[in-house]
Design an enzyme around this catalytic site. Structure first.
Site, PDB file in Angstrom:
ATOM      1  N   ASP A 171       0.691  -1.175  -0.021  1.00  0.00           N
ATOM      2  CA  ASP A 171      -0.047   0.101  -0.037  1.00  0.00           C
ATOM      3  C   ASP A 171       0.670   1.313  -0.029  1.00  0.00           C
ATOM      4  O   ASP A 171       2.138   1.173   0.172  1.00  0.00           O
ATOM      5  CB  ASP A 171      -0.964  -0.018   1.159  1.00  0.00           C
ATOM      6  CG  ASP A 171      -2.120  -0.762   0.940  1.00  0.00           C
ATOM      7  OD1 ASP A 171      -2.426  -1.137  -0.278  1.00  0.00           O
ATOM      8  OD2 ASP A 171      -2.766  -0.985   1.897  1.00  0.00           O
ATOM      9  N   MET A 210      -7.513   9.383   9.244  1.00  0.00           N
ATOM     10  CA  MET A 210      -8.089   9.610   7.950  1.00  0.00           C
ATOM     11  C   MET A 210      -8.839  11.200   8.278  1.00  0.00           C
ATOM     12  O   MET A 210      -9.818  11.146   7.448  1.00  0.00           O
ATOM     13  CB  MET A 210      -8.745   8.983   7.301  1.00  0.00           C
ATOM     14  CG  MET A 210      -7.770   7.486   6.636  1.00  0.00           C
ATOM     15  SD  MET A 210      -8.995   6.335   6.101  1.00  0.00           S
ATOM     16  CE  MET A 210      -9.386   5.407   7.433  1.00  0.00           C
ATOM     17  N   LYS A 252      -3.099   4.207  -3.077  1.00  0.00           N
ATOM     18  CA  LYS A 252      -3.654   5.170  -3.631  1.00  0.00           C
ATOM     19  C   LYS A 252      -2.625   6.512  -3.501  1.00  0.00           C
ATOM     20  O   LYS A 252      -1.747   6.579  -2.377  1.00  0.00           O
ATOM     21  CB  LYS A 252      -5.059   6.048  -2.968  1.00  0.00           C
ATOM     22  CG  LYS A 252      -6.124   5.197  -2.937  1.00  0.00           C
ATOM     23  CD  LYS A 252      -7.148   5.854  -2.534  1.00  0.00           C
ATOM     24  CE  LYS A 252      -8.337   4.972  -2.650  1.00  0.00           C
ATOM     25  NZ  LYS A 252      -9.472   5.297  -1.749  1.00  0.00           N
TER      26      LYS A 252
HETATM   27  C1  LIG Z   1      -6.344   3.479   5.755  1.00  0.00           C
HETATM   28  S1  LIG Z   1      -5.835   4.195   7.098  1.00  0.00           S
HETATM   29  C2  LIG Z   1      -4.828   2.765   7.588  1.00  0.00           C
HETATM   30  C3  LIG Z   1      -4.754   2.397   9.073  1.00  0.00           C
HETATM   31  C4  LIG Z   1      -3.838   1.467   9.194  1.00  0.00           C
HETATM   32  N1  LIG Z   1      -4.280   0.179   8.920  1.00  0.00           N
HETATM   33  C5  LIG Z   1      -3.266   1.515  10.825  1.00  0.00           C
HETATM   34  O1  LIG Z   1      -3.720   0.366  11.410  1.00  0.00           O
HETATM   35  O2  LIG Z   1      -2.559   2.224  11.187  1.00  0.00           O
HETATM   36  C6  LIG Z   1      -4.821   5.352   6.600  1.00  0.00           C
HETATM   37  C7  LIG Z   1      -4.713   6.349   7.811  1.00  0.00           C
HETATM   38  O3  LIG Z   1      -3.827   5.869   9.033  1.00  0.00           O
HETATM   39  C8  LIG Z   1      -3.057   6.743   9.734  1.00  0.00           C
HETATM   40  N2  LIG Z   1      -1.903   6.724   9.585  1.00  0.00           N
HETATM   41  C9  LIG Z   1      -1.062   5.592   9.055  1.00  0.00           C
HETATM   42  N3  LIG Z   1       0.083   5.797   9.340  1.00  0.00           N
HETATM   43  C10 LIG Z   1       0.494   6.772   9.789  1.00  0.00           C
HETATM   44  C11 LIG Z   1       1.485   7.459  10.292  1.00  0.00           C
HETATM   45  N4  LIG Z   1       2.853   7.144  10.219  1.00  0.00           N
HETATM   46  N5  LIG Z   1       1.421   8.659  10.965  1.00  0.00           N
HETATM   47  C12 LIG Z   1       0.083   9.242  11.128  1.00  0.00           C
HETATM   48  N6  LIG Z   1      -1.156   8.572  10.870  1.00  0.00           N
HETATM   49  C13 LIG Z   1      -0.821   7.377  10.211  1.00  0.00           C
HETATM   50  C14 LIG Z   1      -3.660   8.077   8.919  1.00  0.00           C
HETATM   51  O4  LIG Z   1      -4.676   8.757   9.691  1.00  0.00           O
HETATM   52  C15 LIG Z   1      -3.777   7.719   7.541  1.00  0.00           C
HETATM   53  O5  LIG Z   1      -4.751   8.610   6.925  1.00  0.00           O
END
Ligand SMILES: C[S@@+](CC[C@H](N)C(=O)[O-])C[C@H]1O[C@@H](n2cnc3c(N)ncnc32)[C@H](O)[C@@H]1O
Length: 267
Positions: free
Chosen positions: A49, A185, A71
């Site tokens: 991803d 998100m 994306k």
């Molecule tokens: C589609 S969701 C996936 C979440 C992922 N499965 C998790 O458990 O962290 C994507 C969102 O996760 C959050 N996210 C993921 N990695 C991040 C990071 N390193 N720092 C801040 N937010 C993060 C953000 O809000 C981002 O828009």
């Protein structure tokens, strides 16, 4: 290749013809699990991803095929049915298929949907949990998710609905818990989220934080209050990926920072 030595004997075997849904954590390769690292070294193809960092991709051996399925920057992206179709095809062709997702595959990551599709197609699969951004990201920013003095529960929420309309959410039950709210998100919808929570009775002075690129070298943390959240995040140029935290746990950060080792950049 990192030698996993005696740990190898404790890890499940990555069988040909199976799919592993693997969580990569929030981005720091040090936060990968041993099972995830071992799988990255054993897979024949890695389908990853957009949130997967270059540091983590660099752990994939040169012989392993890499396919992007995320994306990126408004460009057309692989749609979910195409991704699951590809996973099933590759497994049926006898490959060891690793589906690599940011954070934990089962937390706002469509890992549940992919596992359901694999199960329906009778494809053997395994889930390797990862550290989710809403937990590991707070730790990386020196914000404890719980303390006995502040909260007995936490709300993990999405800040983006498939319909695109956050106004559909009834914020009253969430505001009424008094528990901290951790939003994934949410950056593009702060106006609607803040408006909804304030209208639901949450005080504008409630402490709030945004953690962008949590655990990575370019991590940034903004500490503010609910009423100023949207304006401060915009003025400071915060963008995805970011976690938004609303609740009194944010205030504890000040005391922890005095001796906590600093993140890369702190606003
Ligand atoms: C589609 S969701 C996936 C979440 C992922 N499965 C998790 O458990 O962290 C994507 C969102 O996760 C959050 N996210 C993921 N990695 C991040 C990071 N390193 N720092 C801040 N937010 C993060 C953000 O809000 C981002 O828009």
């Amino acid at each position: 290749m990192i030698d996993l030595g005696p740990l190898k004997g404790c890890l499940p075997v990555f069988a040909p013809g199976s799919v592993w849904l693997v969580g990569a954590g929030p981005g720091d390769p040090g936060l990968l699990t041993v099972a995830a690292l071992s799988a990255l070294q054993t897979a024949e193809i890695v389908i990853y991803d957009a949130l997967i960092t270059d540091e983590i991709l660099s752990l994939v051996p040169d012989r392993t095929a890499l396919e992007f399925a995320g994306k990126r920057g408004g460009k057309p992206s692989a749609c979910q049915p195409d991704i699951t179709k590809r996973l099933i095809e590759l497994a049926r062709a006898g490959r060891r298929v690793l589906r690599l997702k940011g954070g934990d595959p089962f937390v706002f990551g469509r890992g549940g949907e992919e596992a359901l599709a694999l199960a329906a197609a009778h494809v053997p699969y395994r889930v390797v949990p990862g550290i989710t951004a809403g937990i590991g990201g707070l730790a990386a920013a020196h914000i404890p998710l719980t303390t006995r003095a502040t909260n007995h529960a936490v709300v993990l929420m999405t800040g983006h609905l498939a319909s695109g309309c956050m106004d559909e959410i009834d914020w009253r039950p969430w505001a009424a818990t008094g528990a901290p709210i951790v939003l994934y998100m949410a950056i593009a919808n702060l106006h609607s989220i803040v408006g909804g929570l304030v209208a639901a009775g949450m005080a504008e002075e409630t402490p709030a934080a945004v953690i962008a690129n949590a655990s990575r070298a370019d991590q940034r943390v903004l500490v503010t209050a609910l009423g100023r959240l949207e304006c401060d995040a915009r003025q400071s140029g915060f963008s995805a990926p970011a976690i938004v935290v609303i609740g009194s746990i944010v205030e504890i950060r000040g005391a922890l920072l005095r001796h906590g080792l600093p993140a890369a950049e702190i606003v």
